[in-house]
Write an enzyme that holds these catalytic residues in place. Structure first.
Site, PDB file in Angstrom:
ATOM      1  N   LYS A 111     -17.056  -1.403   6.482  1.00 19.23           N
ATOM      2  CA  LYS A 111     -17.476  -2.372   5.479  1.00 19.23           C
ATOM      3  C   LYS A 111     -18.980  -2.339   5.235  1.00 19.23           C
ATOM      4  CE  LYS A 111     -17.361  -7.255   4.313  1.00 19.23           C
ATOM      5  NZ  LYS A 111     -17.036  -8.620   4.721  1.00 19.23           N
ATOM      6  N   MET A 129      24.270   9.316   1.554  1.00 20.48           N
ATOM      7  CA  MET A 129      24.178  10.581   2.266  1.00 20.48           C
ATOM      8  C   MET A 129      24.521  10.404   3.744  1.00 20.48           C
ATOM      9  SD  MET A 129      23.729  13.759   1.822  1.00 20.48           S
ATOM     10  CE  MET A 129      22.710  14.365   0.480  1.00 20.48           C
ATOM     11  N   PHE A 167     -10.621  -7.716  14.184  1.00 26.28           N
ATOM     12  CA  PHE A 167      -9.548  -8.118  13.284  1.00 26.28           C
ATOM     13  C   PHE A 167      -9.306  -7.034  12.238  1.00 26.28           C
ATOM     14  CE2 PHE A 167      -8.297 -10.287   9.269  1.00 26.28           C
ATOM     15  CZ  PHE A 167      -7.024 -10.675   9.669  1.00 26.28           C
ATOM     16  N   GLN A 168      -8.051  -6.662  12.050  1.00 29.78           N
ATOM     17  CA  GLN A 168      -7.634  -5.624  11.104  1.00 29.78           C
ATOM     18  C   GLN A 168      -8.339  -4.290  11.331  1.00 29.78           C
ATOM     19  OE1 GLN A 168      -7.728  -7.259   7.070  1.00 29.78           O
ATOM     20  NE2 GLN A 168      -5.638  -7.984   7.351  1.00 29.78           N
ATOM     21  N   GLU A 192       0.816  -1.222   0.000  1.00 28.74           N
ATOM     22  CA  GLU A 192       0.000   0.000   0.000  1.00 28.74           C
ATOM     23  C   GLU A 192       0.849   1.271   0.000  1.00 28.74           C
ATOM     24  OE1 GLU A 192      -0.543  -2.599   1.902  1.00 28.74           O
ATOM     25  OE2 GLU A 192      -2.654  -3.195   1.748  1.00 28.74           O
TER      26      GLU A 192
END
Lengths: 205, 563
Positions: B163, B471, B113-114, B51
């Site tokens: 959802k 760097m 969950f999640q 993502e």
């Protein structure tokens, strides 16, 4: 003496600013404001929120330490929040500022009279009384409340709760928002649940 | 009005907002949305591999095209993986619309969950975010969020939808106009302030314009050129402002800051008037604030009032978009010549050229960038990661147009290069897009090579491979007494990785191979990766050490020039 009360001796208020923010009455607004102050390092001395005269708008009174940030930056950063509609810095205004405090003081039959006398001088109300304690309710500016607290300290303060400052400009001038939403938008905002009833998850406020 | 599911309303709303591409990754709670996607063939879904890549692609898409980029993730880890990309867009004011699913309303707040409180997590890195609790709210929310995202000072927004809100049906009531009492960007600029600014410009003997990202986002390059030419004001840009002013213009003096050109830093530090346009006087650009050019007067033009006066006191603040303010300023200023001032800067540039590349048998990274510039005739769109290669790409390629250099400036997000370039290439399918990658940053997001193949993008990928986090190594060498800790990296064979994805690859190990490899890459129709084994210990110069003032800019020490 109760060490937790040490902080209540009169504080330096030279650079405290009173900022009023009119905000949308939506879940999460308080968190957005508080989180903004935290991440920009602006110190909040007190913050109070409640309904305003306009339905759907809340009024926040924030006392901010001007040494931690220029008040102009505080105002501008507040304006960046979409839910903040109007911000007014009342520091230069002639204002009425009030705070309410409830003080639960230890007392007994012998010294209760003294406490009632003190309450009387400060125009504090007795809102609860028991054999060994008394709750005084006082309204006024911070100095007055600090004064009463100081007078109560020798008796033993069991509990203290202060609301923080609310303020209003004297005279006809206001800090309010004079622009109602157009009817159609207000309808969408109302009927489509922009002000949801009941508690929402995560609404830290 | 028609009755629709929440998922349909989301896609219908995005379509009405002109969205053509979504970079996303599916998961449990966004399945209703994915189930609905085939009903909207006008919206192209690009399946990313992480993502974070989706957010960077939406960002690169937006920076390359000027349009809003959209990314999509599922609840919990899907949403938190977007955070780095959202913050990258936030720091650089890029209009990224992040859409996330969340667990059903009854499970919210129950640590299901999640589940992640993504609106809470992203409060401080979005312009605004929404948790949508009823399907009826979706059209207005999409409309408002898109409006906030791309107007005023652009920036990311996030819309989080449980959802079951995707699944529930309601009437689709599309508001034609957006009305937000708390959001009224000022575009015009105050007439009185513009006149005062013009007076200051007329009086100034050593004026300089510092142009930033805001000039690019308000599409004001021509307006900037007109002002600079009329009053003969030299122009430098910030790093993100590169391309806001054509670098071949006689009044262009490069860009300033930590690795800016020596003469740009000196010009900013010796000017008597700084006109900051669409920039925010950031520490990397201005050096130590309290020692920046004492006595300088500042005119600050920016669309975000909170930027004005944040870091420096401003003589004349102008809140408005560069597109509107610059022409009115040009109208009011007198035609002028600043011959002496320009000669002074020219003199500094002659003595401290900064962009001179020394003769060397080694494959210097500066030489690679310059060769790329020459081979592409300065026309390619360059997307970089963060670190040494980013600075060399900014220094040694010369940019002519806005949106030509795409880079994470504010947040400095390593790993931006590949997904950012994918987003840019999706936005500009016919353009020549080069991803200039660090060997460290490339490995942070290289799984997105699969997207290059899936979408058959003709992307050119150049890895600047020195086997170091360059760097960081440079800082350890200069400021930590050469105590090199955790900077040497064993790299995989990048060519084999490209091979594994079915992407052609070339390894370049000598200077002589640089130009032919670039030519071969350009001639190749599909994607191609070049692994440039650049000199390992080359440093970026000039440099303003962290915490130093612009006047303390140091140049390459003699022993390094002798290498």
């Amino acid at each position: 003496m109760n060490p937790s009360l040490n902080g209540h001796h009169p504080r330096k208020r030279a650079n405290y600013h009173t900022v009023v923010a009119i905000v949308e009455d939506k879940p999460g607004v308080l968190m957005r404001v508080a989180s903004l102050f935290r991440r920009r390092g602006f110190n909040i001395e007190s913050l109070t929120v409640g309904h305003s005269e306009m339905p759907g708008l809340s009024r926040m009174t924030i006392v901010v330490d001007g040494d931690s940030a220029p008040v102009e930056q505080v105002e501008k950063q507040l304006y960046k929040l979409i839910d903040v509609i109007k911000v007014s810095d009342l520091s230069q205004e002639d204002i009425v500022a009030r705070e309410l405090a409830m003080i639960k003081v230890r007392c007994n039959n012998v010294n209760r009279h003294e406490l009632l006398d003190i309450a009387n001088v400060f125009r504090a109300d007795v809102v609860d009384i028991a054999t060994n304690s008394i709750i005084l309710q006082v309204v006024g500016d911070e100095d007055k409340i600090d004064g009463l607290i100081k007078m109560c300290e020798p008796y033993g303060i069991r509990e203290l709760s202060r609301t923080g400052r609310i303020a209003m400009v004297r005279g006809t001038k206001t800090t309010t928002v004079h622009e109602p939403e157009p009817e159609r938008i207000a309808r969408i905002h109302q009927t489509q649940g922009r002000r949801v009833e009941g508690d929402l998850p995560f609404s830290s406020d | 009005m028609a009755r629709m599911t929440g998922a349909q309303m989301v896609l219908e709303g995005l379509q009405r907002e002109g969205v053509e591409v979504i970079f996303g990754y599916p998961g449990g709670v966004v399945l209703p949305l994915y189930d609905t996607l085939p009903q909207y063939p006008g919206i192209r879904h690009i399946l990313v591999r992480h993502e974070q890549g989706a957010a960077h692609m939406a960002d690169g898409y937006a920076r390359a095209s000027g349009r809003m980029g959209v990314c999509l993730g599922t609840s919990g880890p899907g949403a938190t993986n977007l955070v780095t990309g959202i913050c990258t867009a936030w720091m650089d004011s890029v209009p990224v619309f992040a859409l996330t699913g969340n667990v059903s309303r009854t499970l919210l707040g129950k640590d299901g969950f999640q589940e992640a409180d993504i609106t809470g997590i992203t409060h401080s890195i979005t312009k605004h975010n929404y948790l949508v609790m009823r399907p009826e709210e979706i059209p207005l929310t999409i409309r408002e969020a898109a409006h906030i995202c791309r107007t005023g000072r652009p920036g990311p927004v996030l819309v989080d939808i449980p959802k079951d809100v995707f699944q529930e049906s309601a009437e689709f009531d599309w508001p034609e106009q957006v009305h937000l009492r708390g959001y009224r960007p000022t575009y015009e600029g105050h007439a009185g302030m513009i006149r005062r600014a013009a007076e200051l410009i007329d009086q100034a003997r050593r004026p300089i314009i510092i142009a930033g990202h805001g000039v690019i986002w308000s599409d004001a390059q021509d307006e900037l050129v007109a002002l600079a030419e009329k009053a003969e004001i030299p122009v430098i840009t910030t790093f993100l402002g590169i391309g806001a002013f054509p670098e071949a213009h006689r009044l262009s003096y490069g860009w300033l800051g930590m690795h800016g050109m020596f003469y740009a830093n000196m010009a900013a530090d010796n000017a008597d008037l700084v006109i900051g346009v669409g920039m925010r006087f950031d520490d990397r650009a201005m050096g130590r604030f309290k020692d920046f050019n004492p006595g300088v007067k500042i005119i600050h033009i920016d669309i975000d009032p909170a930027e004005i006066g944040k870091n420096f006191p401003t003589a004349v603040p102008i809140v408005g978009s560069a597109k509107n303010v610059l022409p009115r300023l040009t109208e009011h200023v007198r035609e002028a010549k600043h011959t002496e001032w320009l000669q002074w800067i020219d003199q500094v540039r002659e003595e401290h050229p900064s962009l001179h590349i020394r003769e060397s048998r080694r494959m210097l990274p500066q030489y690679v960038v310059r060769t790329l510039y020459e081979e592409t005739e300065g026309n390619a769109t360059i997307v970089t990661g963060v670190g040494q290669h980013q600075m060399w790409a900014g220094q040694h390629y010369f940019y002519k147009r806005p949106r030509q250099l795409i880079s994470s400036g504010g947040l400095g997000t390593m790993g931006f290069e590949l997904p950012g370039a994918i987003g840019a290439q999706v936005a500009l399918p016919d353009a020549e897009v080069w991803a200039i990658c660090g060997d460290g940053g490339f490995q942070m997001t290289m799984q997105e090579l699969a997207v290059v193949v899936d979408e058959n993008l003709p992307l050119k990928i150049a890895i600047f491979n020195n086997g170091y986090l360059g760097m960081v190594r440079q800082w350890q060498q200069l400021f930590y007494d050469r105590n090199f800790v955790a900077v040497a990296m064993t790299q995989p064979d990048f060519c084999k990785i490209a091979d594994a994805y079915g992407i052609r690859a070339i390894r370049v190990e000598t200077k002589a191979e640089v130009a032919p490899a670039i030519r071969e890459a350009r001639a190749h129709k599909g994607p191609i990766l070049i692994d440039f084994m650049i000199d390992q210990e080359e440093n970026v110069w000039p440099m303003v050490p962290a915490g130093a003032a612009l006047s303390e800019t140091i140049e390459a020490p003699a022993e390094e020039l002798a290498r």
